[in-house]
Design an enzyme around this catalytic site. Structure first.
Site, PDB file in Angstrom:
ATOM      1  N   ASP A 154      43.079  48.633  53.777  1.00 43.04           N
ATOM      2  CA  ASP A 154      42.450  47.461  53.186  1.00 43.04           C
ATOM      3  C   ASP A 154      43.152  46.200  53.706  1.00 43.04           C
ATOM      4  O   ASP A 154      43.309  46.034  54.911  1.00 43.04           O
ATOM      5  CB  ASP A 154      42.488  47.586  51.652  1.00 43.04           C
ATOM      6  CG  ASP A 154      41.795  46.456  50.917  1.00 43.04           C
ATOM      7  OD1 ASP A 154      40.558  46.454  50.842  1.00 43.04           O
ATOM      8  OD2 ASP A 154      42.500  45.554  50.422  1.00 43.04           O
ATOM      9  N   TYR A 211      42.811  36.048  49.880  1.00 40.02           N
ATOM     10  CA  TYR A 211      41.403  35.794  50.193  1.00 40.02           C
ATOM     11  C   TYR A 211      41.136  34.304  50.405  1.00 40.02           C
ATOM     12  O   TYR A 211      40.346  33.923  51.272  1.00 40.02           O
ATOM     13  CB  TYR A 211      40.522  36.305  49.048  1.00 40.02           C
ATOM     14  CG  TYR A 211      40.469  37.805  48.937  1.00 40.02           C
ATOM     15  CD1 TYR A 211      39.539  38.539  49.667  1.00 40.02           C
ATOM     16  CD2 TYR A 211      41.343  38.495  48.098  1.00 40.02           C
ATOM     17  CE1 TYR A 211      39.473  39.927  49.562  1.00 40.02           C
ATOM     18  CE2 TYR A 211      41.291  39.875  47.988  1.00 40.02           C
ATOM     19  CZ  TYR A 211      40.355  40.590  48.717  1.00 40.02           C
ATOM     20  OH  TYR A 211      40.309  41.961  48.619  1.00 40.02           O
ATOM     21  N   HIS A 260      36.211  53.843  50.053  1.00 40.76           N
ATOM     22  CA  HIS A 260      37.226  52.901  50.521  1.00 40.76           C
ATOM     23  C   HIS A 260      38.638  53.420  50.261  1.00 40.76           C
ATOM     24  O   HIS A 260      39.564  53.066  50.995  1.00 40.76           O
ATOM     25  CB  HIS A 260      37.017  51.569  49.794  1.00 40.76           C
ATOM     26  CG  HIS A 260      37.948  50.482  50.217  1.00 40.76           C
ATOM     27  ND1 HIS A 260      37.840  49.823  51.421  1.00 40.76           N
ATOM     28  CD2 HIS A 260      39.030  49.925  49.586  1.00 40.76           C
ATOM     29  CE1 HIS A 260      38.790  48.908  51.518  1.00 40.76           C
ATOM     30  NE2 HIS A 260      39.519  48.950  50.432  1.00 40.76           N
TER      31      HIS A 260
END
Length: 295
Positions: free
Chosen positions: A110, A217, A271
């Site tokens: 990730d 982010y 994921h």
């Protein structure tokens, strides 16, 4: 009474001062083994690799697993500039040197995969071999999304994460109910136990923790980045095809930036591939990273 030494596959944590930040770092395996650094993603911590630590340590690696900056017990700088990919990558290089390794093996999942890609592109002389788990190279994401609207829809949550204050409150409210639900709903049944989620929730709700985690982010969208050079070292991409957020095409686009790479697909994994397929992932990492290949 003397204490028994730790098991060779048990993480022992220490604080490592890297200059700009101090990280909480777990280590396992032989002290003189080749170093492999494992980088976790959002919203996990070093605990995200707990199923791989033992197998890699027993294979002869010195396994180094940090809580990356902003996570767990590591420092949490306030400004989003502190979470630029260049700085996140610099942490990894500095950590290798703090462990006495100018060159090391590197794996990331990730967000840890994005950082690992960045290290491999801009610090290629430090990385012997690179393994990536369900993470695209940052250099291909914008172009891929422009041509694949389905990926744009899957990435809408990144826009929500830009809402400073609101996103933090939503994700941590009611003992992080929303984030707990997100992990459970995007993984195979039974992947995350209540104990797993409780331990993560304690980390997510620490003072300033969620803002620091979301700053990754925010920095990604708001701060300019350099165009990355190609990835030159041998590279293995492990990809769960049932990823809720990332299309398999991102793996293929990332592979095109590699001089020597391949993809191993996991058709039934999501994921959270290292949790759902721990034996297969650990075996793939062990055979690919090759501890006998000394720096």
């Amino acid at each position: 009474m003397s204490q028994s030494p730790p098991a060779p596959d048990e993480l022992m944590f220490r604080r490592v001062d890297l200059g700009e930040v101090t990280l909480n770092v777990g280590e396992a395996g032989p002290g003189d083994g080749p170093v492999v650094i494992l980088l976790h993603g959002f919203p996990e911590s070093a605990a995200g690799w707990h199923r791989q630590v033992g197998p890699l340590a027993r294979a002869g690696f010195r396994v180094v697993v940090p809580d990356q900056r902003g996570y767990g017990l590591s420092d949490k700088p306030e400004r989003i500039e502190a979470y630029h990919l260049d700085r996140l990558a610099a942490d990894v290089v500095a950590l290798g040197r703090a462990c006495g390794a100018e060159r090391f093996f590197l794996a990331g999942h990730d967000w840890g995969g994005l950082v690992a890609w960045w290290v491999a592109s801009f610090h290629s002389e430090q990385v012997i071999r690179l393994a990536i788990l369900n993470a695209p190279h940052p250099g291909i994401v914008a172009g891929y999304i422009r041509h694949h609207p389905g990926q744009w829809l899957r990435s809408l949550y990144v826009g929500f994460f830009q809402l400073r204050g609101f996103a933090e409150r939503w994700l941590t409210a009611d003992d992080a109910k929303a984030l707990r639900r997100a992990l459970v709903s995007t993984s195979r049944e039974g992947t995350f136990s209540k104990a797993d989620l409780d331990a993560y929730a304690r980390e997510w709700t620490r003072p300033r923790a969620m803002t620091a985690m979301l700053s990754w982010y925010r920095a990604l969208l708001r701060l300019p980045r350099r165009d990355p050079p190609r990835v030159t070292m041998p590279t293995l991409i492990l990809w769960g095809k049932r990823d809720h957020a990332l299309q398999p095409g991102l793996a293929e686009a990332s592979l095109r930036l590699c001089d020597s790479g391949r993809i191993r697909w996991f058709p039934d994994a999501t994921h959270w591939i290292q949790h759902e397929e721990p034996v297969a992932v650990s075996s793939a990492l062990e055979s690919f990273l090759q501890p006998s290949e000394q720096p």
